[in-house]
Design a protein around this motif. Structure first.
Motif, PDB file in Angstrom:
ATOM      1  N   THR A 172      11.566   5.855   3.754  1.00 14.80           N
ATOM      2  CA  THR A 172      12.783   4.864   4.210  1.00 14.80           C
ATOM      3  C   THR A 172      12.383   3.688   4.960  1.00 14.80           C
ATOM      4  N   LYS A 173      11.315   3.828   5.670  1.00 14.35           N
ATOM      5  CA  LYS A 173      10.585   2.567   6.566  1.00 14.35           C
ATOM      6  C   LYS A 173       9.720   1.653   5.801  1.00 14.35           C
ATOM      7  N   ILE A 174       9.426   2.155   4.473  1.00 18.64           N
ATOM      8  CA  ILE A 174       8.474   1.239   3.798  1.00 18.64           C
ATOM      9  C   ILE A 174       8.764  -0.400   3.736  1.00 18.64           C
TER      10      ILE A 174
ATOM     11  N   LEU B 173       4.072  10.189   0.723  1.00 21.27           N
ATOM     12  CA  LEU B 173       4.740  10.256   2.311  1.00 21.27           C
ATOM     13  C   LEU B 173       6.014  10.853   2.439  1.00 21.27           C
ATOM     14  N   SER B 174       6.236  11.292   3.655  1.00 24.32           N
ATOM     15  CA  SER B 174       7.327  11.995   4.028  1.00 24.32           C
ATOM     16  C   SER B 174       8.591  11.144   3.832  1.00 24.32           C
TER      17      SER B 174
ATOM     18  N   TYR C  70       0.876  -1.112  -0.006  1.00 22.64           N
ATOM     19  CA  TYR C  70      -0.037   0.072   0.000  1.00 22.64           C
ATOM     20  C   TYR C  70       0.849   1.141  -0.016  1.00 22.64           C
ATOM     21  N   PHE C  71       1.988   1.524   0.903  1.00 22.79           N
ATOM     22  CA  PHE C  71       2.615   2.571   1.090  1.00 22.79           C
ATOM     23  C   PHE C  71       3.553   2.596  -0.258  1.00 22.79           C
TER      24      PHE C  71
ATOM     25  N   ALA D 121       0.977  14.395   6.380  1.00 16.32           N
ATOM     26  CA  ALA D 121       0.570  13.842   5.209  1.00 16.32           C
ATOM     27  C   ALA D 121       0.410  12.468   5.531  1.00 16.32           C
ATOM     28  N   ASP D 122       1.516  11.954   6.334  1.00 16.39           N
ATOM     29  CA  ASP D 122       1.496  10.457   6.688  1.00 16.39           C
ATOM     30  C   ASP D 122       0.202  10.023   7.445  1.00 16.39           C
TER      31      ASP D 122
END
Length: 414
Positions: free
Chosen positions: A196-198, A190-191, A182-183, A212-213
């Motif tokens: 970097t965390k996806i 996303l920020s 999804y992300f 925004a997140d």
């Protein structure tokens, strides 16, 4: 050399140490009422204790741990959290032979985060843990306990309990896969930090403070859709019990907590008076963590609260001191004062004297310290073999013999 404290640390004194001690006392009192046993662990452990349980790619491990190599070339870490050291202590000291094990601890933690209001690099934390039972009633017991402690510490504050369920480890694997997909499909919204965390830790995006997140997370997959029947029943039983106990709560499907070892129940208490650092207390289940650390395959649940954040909300401005102040007007009355001093100590009455033979300065100090009483020793008191006691709250003044002072100070009708 210019003397200064290290950034992100703070000295605790004055009103703050009073609040610190009050928190510790109330926590300990409630712990013993519920038969939790206190435990203290060293402030540093082998680094490997934290790396896998907290998540090798978590912010805590990658950015925040204070780690160093000692003279034996062994890597050590100042404890960034308390759950894993407490479990390590339970395993190495054979405390898991009599289950369930109910333990609590209070002590300093260390994380190299950006200092903010209520967030320090050395901070003090309260932890409660129940090891060895999967029963949802253990979840209820810890939430009930945290609710009682917070209400006792913060009777005037509005705090909100949020809960969620992360399901078991298989639920989480399936959920993370769909969350990652999804992300990735909405990466442009996303920020940079969340991008970097996806692929490494998509759950942490749900906890982002970026607007925004937050907006994008509202339409993201929800963990409840992936729960097994067993996990759903555990969660529904928890909610039913909280309703029966009249503990108000909000369901937050994006509540995930910050560490990788959580599963099933997670919960947080939040306050609207702390800015972005709005979490007062948080915890949840970590079934499987004990096995990861080398112990038996036992379930566990716990919660932690930062003392500094609790202290921020405590109303200490109008507190009066229990200490009695002494005013000696001349050195020639010292023997009369010594008799009083001995009496106060024997009767466990706290007192203060400023070593100044000046009535005005003694009153000023007593009022500044918000003392409840001042005991005056002067010519009349010496000649009449009595002591003048003034109530600094209502202005009442009495002349009392030495053996009458204890009952007068402890008269609750005054």
């Amino acid at each position: 050399m210019k003397l200064r404290s290290v950034r992100g640390t703070h000295d605790i004194f004055g009103k703050e140490i009073k609040k610190f001690n009050r928190i510790s006392n109330i926590v300990s009192k409630n712990a013993y009422l519920k038969d939790f046993k206190e435990i203290q662990t060293p402030i540093f452990e082998f680094s490997d204790l934290f790396k896998k349980p907290l998540g090798e790619l978590s912010d805590v491990v990658l950015k925040e741990m204070y780690s160093f190599k000692d003279r034996n070339n062994e890597f050590l870490t100042l404890r960034p959290e308390y759950t894993t050291p407490m479990i390590r202590a339970a395993i190495t000291n054979n405390l898991l032979n009599d289950l369930p094990l109910k333990i609590f601890g209070i002590g300093p933690m260390f994380r190299r985060e950006r200092p903010q209001k209520g967030r320090f690099r050395q901070f003090n934390q309260i932890n409660f843990e129940i090891l060895g039972t999967k029963d949802f009633l253990a979840d209820v017991e810890l939430i009930l306990l945290s609710n009682k402690i917070l209400k006792e510490l913060l009777p005037k504050s509005v705090i909100r309990l949020q809960i969620n369920s992360l399901g078991d480890k298989k639920n989480l694997i399936d959920f993370k896969k769909n969350l990652t997909k999804y992300f990735n499909n909405h990466k442009k919204k996303l920020s940079e930090e969340s991008i970097t965390k996806i692929d490494t830790n998509p759950l942490r995006i749900l906890d982002s403070k970026n607007e925004a997140d937050i907006e994008l997370s509202k339409s993201s997959p929800k963990i409840y859709e992936y729960l097994t029947n067993e996990a759903k029943k555990h969660y529904e039983d928890l909610k039913r019990a909280l309703n029966m106990l009249e503990i108000n709560f909000e369901e937050n499907p994006n509540l995930v907590r910050g560490l990788d070892y959580y599963c099933n129940t997670v919960f947080e208490y939040k306050s609207d008076n702390l800015g972005s650092q709005d979490t007062l207390l948080g915890g949840g289940r970590y079934d499987g963590l004990i096995k990861v650390l080398g112990g038996p395959d036992l379930p566990g649940i716990g919660w932690a609260a930062g003392i500094e954040r609790l202290a921020l909300l405590m109303d200490a401005e109008n507190e009066t001191s229990s200490s009695v102040h002494i005013a000696v007007t001349d050195e020639k009355f010292n023997n009369h004062f010594l008799n009083l001093q001995k009496y106060l100590l024997e009767n466990k009455i706290s007192y203060y004297w400023n070593y100044k033979y000046n009535l005005k300065k003694s009153f000023t100090k007593a009022n500044t310290s918000q003392a409840s009483y001042i005991i005056i020793i002067g010519e009349n008191e010496l000649n009449g073999n009595f002591f003048t006691i003034k109530n600094l709250i209502n202005g009442e003044q009495k002349e009392l013999k030495l053996n009458q002072i204890f009952n007068h100070l402890n008269d609750k009708s005054r």
